[in-house]
Design a protein around this motif. Structure first.
Motif, PDB file in Angstrom:
ATOM      1  N   ILE A 292    -104.066 -20.609 -68.992  1.00 53.49           N
ATOM      2  CA  ILE A 292    -103.523 -19.989 -70.210  1.00 53.49           C
ATOM      3  C   ILE A 292    -103.970 -18.532 -70.303  1.00 53.49           C
ATOM      4  CG2 ILE A 292    -103.600 -20.010 -72.750  1.00 53.49           C
ATOM      5  CD1 ILE A 292    -103.903 -23.117 -72.501  1.00 53.49           C
ATOM      6  N   ARG A 293    -105.245 -18.297 -70.067  1.00 51.75           N
ATOM      7  CA  ARG A 293    -105.776 -16.929 -70.143  1.00 51.75           C
ATOM      8  C   ARG A 293    -105.139 -16.013 -69.091  1.00 51.75           C
ATOM      9  NH1 ARG A 293    -106.641 -16.633 -74.722  1.00 51.75           N
ATOM     10  NH2 ARG A 293    -108.330 -17.726 -75.744  1.00 51.75           N
ATOM     11  N   GLU A 294    -104.819 -16.576 -67.940  1.00 52.38           N
ATOM     12  CA  GLU A 294    -104.220 -15.781 -66.858  1.00 52.38           C
ATOM     13  C   GLU A 294    -102.846 -15.251 -67.273  1.00 52.38           C
ATOM     14  OE1 GLU A 294    -101.899 -16.885 -62.800  1.00 52.38           O
ATOM     15  OE2 GLU A 294    -103.750 -18.029 -63.168  1.00 52.38           O
ATOM     16  N   VAL A 295    -102.021 -16.096 -67.905  1.00 52.67           N
ATOM     17  CA  VAL A 295    -100.646 -15.690 -68.223  1.00 52.67           C
ATOM     18  C   VAL A 295    -100.458 -15.254 -69.672  1.00 52.67           C
ATOM     19  CG1 VAL A 295     -99.610 -17.060 -66.386  1.00 52.67           C
ATOM     20  CG2 VAL A 295     -99.923 -18.097 -68.642  1.00 52.67           C
ATOM     21  N   MET A 296    -101.412 -15.634 -70.556  1.00 43.19           N
ATOM     22  CA  MET A 296    -101.344 -15.241 -71.977  1.00 43.19           C
ATOM     23  C   MET A 296    -102.743 -14.857 -72.465  1.00 43.19           C
ATOM     24  SD  MET A 296     -98.806 -18.170 -73.574  1.00 43.19           S
ATOM     25  CE  MET A 296     -99.168 -19.403 -72.334  1.00 43.19           C
ATOM     26  N   PRO A 297    -103.206 -13.676 -72.117  1.00 44.06           N
ATOM     27  CA  PRO A 297    -104.576 -13.286 -72.494  1.00 44.06           C
ATOM     28  C   PRO A 297    -104.822 -13.321 -74.006  1.00 44.06           C
ATOM     29  CG  PRO A 297    -103.614 -11.711 -70.954  1.00 44.06           C
ATOM     30  CD  PRO A 297    -102.519 -12.635 -71.365  1.00 44.06           C
ATOM     31  N   GLN A 298    -103.760 -13.114 -74.810  1.00 39.25           N
ATOM     32  CA  GLN A 298    -103.927 -13.060 -76.274  1.00 39.25           C
ATOM     33  C   GLN A 298    -103.774 -14.423 -76.935  1.00 39.25           C
ATOM     34  OE1 GLN A 298    -104.910 -10.253 -77.396  1.00 39.25           O
ATOM     35  NE2 GLN A 298    -104.500  -9.093 -75.527  1.00 39.25           N
ATOM     36  N   ALA A 299    -103.594 -15.485 -76.154  1.00 36.67           N
ATOM     37  CA  ALA A 299    -103.337 -16.810 -76.736  1.00 36.67           C
ATOM     38  C   ALA A 299    -104.522 -17.321 -77.531  1.00 36.67           C
ATOM     39  CB  ALA A 299    -102.986 -17.802 -75.630  1.00 36.67           C
ATOM     40  N   CYS A 300    -104.195 -18.110 -78.533  1.00 38.53           N
ATOM     41  CA  CYS A 300    -105.206 -18.826 -79.311  1.00 38.53           C
ATOM     42  C   CYS A 300    -105.350 -20.224 -78.710  1.00 38.53           C
ATOM     43  CB  CYS A 300    -104.766 -18.922 -80.764  1.00 38.53           C
ATOM     44  SG  CYS A 300    -105.934 -19.775 -81.836  1.00 38.53           S
ATOM     45  N   ILE A 301    -106.591 -20.647 -78.461  1.00 37.48           N
ATOM     46  CA  ILE A 301    -106.836 -21.974 -77.879  1.00 37.48           C
ATOM     47  C   ILE A 301    -107.808 -22.730 -78.778  1.00 37.48           C
ATOM     48  CG2 ILE A 301    -107.650 -23.275 -75.873  1.00 37.48           C
ATOM     49  CD1 ILE A 301    -107.010 -20.792 -74.153  1.00 37.48           C
ATOM     50  N   GLY A 302    -107.303 -23.794 -79.404  1.00 42.98           N
ATOM     51  CA  GLY A 302    -108.129 -24.646 -80.253  1.00 42.98           C
ATOM     52  C   GLY A 302    -108.584 -25.878 -79.492  1.00 42.98           C
ATOM     53  N   VAL A 303    -109.717 -26.422 -79.893  1.00 40.36           N
ATOM     54  CA  VAL A 303    -110.354 -27.538 -79.179  1.00 40.36           C
ATOM     55  C   VAL A 303    -110.797 -28.614 -80.167  1.00 40.36           C
ATOM     56  CG1 VAL A 303    -112.213 -28.171 -77.576  1.00 40.36           C
ATOM     57  CG2 VAL A 303    -111.279 -25.843 -77.528  1.00 40.36           C
ATOM     58  N   ASP A 304    -110.497 -29.892 -79.853  1.00 46.55           N
ATOM     59  CA  ASP A 304    -111.102 -31.013 -80.581  1.00 46.55           C
ATOM     60  C   ASP A 304    -112.356 -31.450 -79.838  1.00 46.55           C
ATOM     61  OD1 ASP A 304    -109.098 -31.111 -82.464  1.00 46.55           O
ATOM     62  OD2 ASP A 304    -108.021 -32.773 -81.530  1.00 46.55           O
ATOM     63  N   VAL A 305    -113.420 -31.724 -80.600  1.00 43.48           N
ATOM     64  CA  VAL A 305    -114.654 -32.213 -79.976  1.00 43.48           C
ATOM     65  C   VAL A 305    -115.288 -33.262 -80.887  1.00 43.48           C
ATOM     66  CG1 VAL A 305    -116.056 -30.310 -80.921  1.00 43.48           C
ATOM     67  CG2 VAL A 305    -116.847 -31.539 -78.887  1.00 43.48           C
ATOM     68  N   ILE A 306    -115.798 -34.339 -80.281  1.00 44.00           N
ATOM     69  CA  ILE A 306    -116.466 -35.407 -81.021  1.00 44.00           C
ATOM     70  C   ILE A 306    -117.961 -35.332 -80.717  1.00 44.00           C
ATOM     71  CG2 ILE A 306    -116.748 -37.915 -81.247  1.00 44.00           C
ATOM     72  CD1 ILE A 306    -113.794 -38.181 -80.388  1.00 44.00           C
ATOM     73  N   VAL A 307    -118.790 -35.341 -81.757  1.00 43.77           N
ATOM     74  CA  VAL A 307    -120.248 -35.360 -81.550  1.00 43.77           C
ATOM     75  C   VAL A 307    -120.814 -36.706 -82.004  1.00 43.77           C
ATOM     76  CG1 VAL A 307    -120.488 -32.863 -81.796  1.00 43.77           C
ATOM     77  CG2 VAL A 307    -120.760 -34.311 -83.811  1.00 43.77           C
ATOM     78  N   GLY A 308    -121.895 -37.127 -81.356  1.00 38.91           N
ATOM     79  CA  GLY A 308    -122.572 -38.349 -81.768  1.00 38.91           C
ATOM     80  C   GLY A 308    -121.958 -39.628 -81.227  1.00 38.91           C
ATOM     81  N   PHE A 309    -121.170 -39.522 -80.145  1.00 39.15           N
ATOM     82  CA  PHE A 309    -120.587 -40.721 -79.533  1.00 39.15           C
ATOM     83  C   PHE A 309    -121.707 -41.588 -78.956  1.00 39.15           C
ATOM     84  CE2 PHE A 309    -118.411 -43.073 -76.136  1.00 39.15           C
ATOM     85  CZ  PHE A 309    -117.293 -43.529 -76.816  1.00 39.15           C
ATOM     86  N   PRO A 310    -121.574 -42.929 -78.978  1.00 35.60           N
ATOM     87  CA  PRO A 310    -122.626 -43.793 -78.425  1.00 35.60           C
ATOM     88  C   PRO A 310    -122.992 -43.398 -76.992  1.00 35.60           C
ATOM     89  CG  PRO A 310    -120.979 -45.118 -79.541  1.00 35.60           C
ATOM     90  CD  PRO A 310    -120.457 -43.713 -79.542  1.00 35.60           C
ATOM     91  N   GLY A 311    -124.272 -43.262 -76.744  1.00 34.85           N
ATOM     92  CA  GLY A 311    -124.737 -42.877 -75.409  1.00 34.85           C
ATOM     93  C   GLY A 311    -124.891 -41.381 -75.237  1.00 34.85           C
ATOM     94  N   PHE A 335    -115.370 -33.317 -84.935  1.00 34.03           N
ATOM     95  CA  PHE A 335    -115.350 -34.651 -85.525  1.00 34.03           C
ATOM     96  C   PHE A 335    -116.696 -35.321 -85.279  1.00 34.03           C
ATOM     97  CE2 PHE A 335    -111.027 -33.541 -84.440  1.00 34.03           C
ATOM     98  CZ  PHE A 335    -110.304 -33.918 -85.569  1.00 34.03           C
ATOM     99  N   THR A 336    -117.301 -35.827 -86.328  1.00 27.66           N
ATOM    100  CA  THR A 336    -118.519 -36.614 -86.181  1.00 27.66           C
ATOM    101  C   THR A 336    -118.098 -38.048 -85.896  1.00 27.66           C
ATOM    102  OG1 THR A 336    -119.616 -35.196 -87.795  1.00 27.66           O
ATOM    103  CG2 THR A 336    -120.678 -37.288 -87.294  1.00 27.66           C
ATOM    104  N   TYR A 337    -118.578 -38.602 -84.790  1.00 25.30           N
ATOM    105  CA  TYR A 337    -118.173 -39.959 -84.419  1.00 25.30           C
ATOM    106  C   TYR A 337    -118.505 -40.938 -85.538  1.00 25.30           C
ATOM    107  CZ  TYR A 337    -118.142 -44.575 -82.411  1.00 25.30           C
ATOM    108  OH  TYR A 337    -117.889 -45.918 -82.217  1.00 25.30           O
ATOM    109  N   SER A 338    -117.534 -41.794 -85.852  1.00 22.55           N
ATOM    110  CA  SER A 338    -117.812 -42.895 -86.785  1.00 22.55           C
ATOM    111  C   SER A 338    -117.181 -44.169 -86.228  1.00 22.55           C
ATOM    112  CB  SER A 338    -117.276 -42.589 -88.186  1.00 22.55           C
ATOM    113  OG  SER A 338    -115.875 -42.453 -88.179  1.00 22.55           O
ATOM    114  N   GLU A 339    -117.906 -45.267 -86.389  1.00 22.99           N
ATOM    115  CA  GLU A 339    -117.482 -46.551 -85.830  1.00 22.99           C
ATOM    116  C   GLU A 339    -116.156 -47.003 -86.445  1.00 22.99           C
ATOM    117  OE1 GLU A 339    -120.484 -45.717 -86.706  1.00 22.99           O
ATOM    118  OE2 GLU A 339    -121.716 -46.089 -84.930  1.00 22.99           O
ATOM    119  N   ARG A 340    -115.288 -47.561 -85.597  1.00 20.12           N
ATOM    120  CA  ARG A 340    -114.024 -48.125 -86.048  1.00 20.12           C
ATOM    121  C   ARG A 340    -113.941 -49.583 -85.594  1.00 20.12           C
ATOM    122  NH1 ARG A 340    -114.058 -44.448 -88.786  1.00 20.12           N
ATOM    123  NH2 ARG A 340    -112.624 -42.707 -89.063  1.00 20.12           N
ATOM    124  N   ASP A 341    -113.525 -50.465 -86.497  1.00 21.53           N
ATOM    125  CA  ASP A 341    -113.367 -51.873 -86.135  1.00 21.53           C
ATOM    126  C   ASP A 341    -112.390 -52.014 -84.980  1.00 21.53           C
ATOM    127  OD1 ASP A 341    -115.035 -52.503 -88.204  1.00 21.53           O
ATOM    128  OD2 ASP A 341    -113.438 -53.091 -89.598  1.00 21.53           O
TER     129      ASP A 341
END
Length: 442
Positions: A292-311, A335-341
């Motif tokens: 993306i940076r190579e062909v669109m240096p001005q691009a906006c890049i957003g990231v999802d990240v989860i913290v606190g996953f088991p292990g 996103f803070t990891y939270s348990e899901r049934d």
């Protein structure tokens, strides 16, 4: 006309939910309802629920209470992901009359009679395996941009996620129908369309679980770029393993697609990605960002990240932190990891204490602030195009540039839903960017 009932909607969660709420609302308008704001007294309140957000049940109860305060005789219906996963739980909430699952929500009118309150919440919820058909949706009239649904469901088996349980298998809209919906939107004087779905890079899987790919995501993007009357198209979240170089290159030269990508990472540690059953390693993510940076240096890049996953040890967390710190990205959704049934992760060893999860989340959010600031600073002095939104916030009107820089200028109602070429001048205390006008765009 005086017999028409009033219905109000409240949407929790993602862009996909917003698109579906709009479609359900249009269906009800055809059945004799008038849509009003949720803050108004209505005969029926419809709550589109989300299972991803923490405290989904708590949020839902708050919204129901709000509706009951406005009109304690109103009929309350719950639809959406949480309604599919925990229908009995929602039906038991005081004031709820009807709960509809994944396949039933688009047929809401079929389940309501005279809107009289029920003693107990009535549940109509399918087995998720039955959610094998596709309902096209788009939001219109809610915002200055429209959310256009192109895909639903997911075949991935990420160990923390309930979405496949809530929405079923991956399936896509027909290309002709997507183009028809995009054309309808363009005729409503909406300037920007955001493509949405559960796993939009998987676009092409047909109805009824048909695994034959009729069209690819790249073909979808190429055809949408030809639709007349659309000023901007934006790709919402797309998996790194499904974002191909050909798509990135096409967007860089496209007439309407903007230089903005939101790519979930979830962890910068290959060990944790394996535990999550993600379908890529961090090296693939690096390749995507570099391309993306190579062909669109001005691009906006957003990231999802989860913290606190088991292990996730301190070492794993720092591996993710440094990986993102060193990478040329623009902001994070943390996103803070939270348990899901009924998820594998809920049974995993190595549970991270709540206070440690909170500390890691705070660190990661701090990194996001730093990244966004650096990205905004890199844009100062450049000319961009801004689309102004409709809200007056403390005397200012806000908008976003094509590469997702949030800008502000003193409130002027004539600017609402207009595109202007601007020069980005300085970053304000609230983090948005001040600007100078160059010329108005038609």
């Amino acid at each position: 006309m005086e017999n028409r009932k009033k219905v109000a909607f409240y949407t929790l969660g993602c862009k996909l939910n917003f698109s579906e709420t709009s479609t359900i609302a249009r269906n009800l308008q055809d059945e004799g309802f008038d849509r009003v704001d949720f803050e108004e007294v209505a005969d029926m309140y419809v709550i589109n629920t989300c299972s991803v957000t923490e405290n989904a049940d708590k949020q839902f109860k708050q919204v129901v209470r709000k509706a009951m305060k406005l009109n304690d005789k109103a009929f309350v219906a719950a639809v959406g992901c949480y309604a599919q996963l925990k229908p009995e739980e929602l039906a038991a909430v005081d004031g709820v009359d009807l709960v509809l699952g994944a396949t039933e929500k688009f047929k809401l009118a079929d389940y309501i009679n005279d809107l009289s309150k029920n003693d107990f919440g009535e549940v109509h919820s399918c087995e998720i395996a039955e959610a094998d058909f596709y309902v096209g949706s788009y939001s219109i009239g809610d915002r200055t941009r429209a959310f256009l649904k192109v895909q639903d469901g997911c075949d991935y088996k990420c160990t923390y996620c309930t979405i496949p349980l809530a929405r079923g298998i991956s399936r896509s809209d027909e290309l002709e129908n997507v183009l028809k919906n995009a054309s309808e939107i363009s005729k409503q004087n909406i300037k920007e369309i955001v493509l949405t779905g559960v796993n939009i890079g998987d676009y092409g899987k047909g109805e009824f679980g048909n695994k034959k790919h009729e069209h690819t995501f790249l073909e979808l993007v190429q055809e949408l770029d030809k639709v007349e009357g659309i000023e901007r198209l934006r790709i919402s979240s797309i998996e790194p393993n499904l974002l191909k170089n050909e798509t990135i290159e096409f967007v860089s030269k496209s007439r309407t697609f903007v230089p903005h990508f939101h790519i979930p990472l979830q962890s910068g540690s290959n060990d944790i990605l394996k535990l999550m059953k993600r379908r890529y390693q961090r090296e693939v993510y690096t390749e995507r960002v570099n391309k993306i940076r190579e062909v669109m240096p001005q691009a906006c890049i957003g990231v999802d990240v989860i913290v606190g996953f088991p292990g996730e040890t301190d070492e794993h967390f720092l591996e993710t932190y440094h990986f993102l710190n060193d990478m040329d990205i623009s902001y994070l959704h943390v996103f803070t990891y939270s348990e899901r049934d009924n998820t594998e992760a809920a049974e995993m060893a190595g549970v991270v204490p709540g206070n440690v999860r909170a500390k890691r989340s705070k660190m990661m959010r701090g990194l996001s602030v730093k990244k966004r600031r650096a990205f905004y600073e890199s844009q100062l002095g450049t000319n961009r195009t801004v689309l102004f939104e409709s809200e007056n916030k403390e005397g200012y009107i806000h908008g976003f540039t094509e590469n997702y820089v949030k800008v502000k200028t003193p409130w002027n109602p004539e600017l609402v839903n207009t595109l202007h070429e601007i020069n980005l001048t300085k970053i304000d205390e609230d983090g948005s960017v001040r600007m100078d006008f160059i010329l108005a765009l038609v």
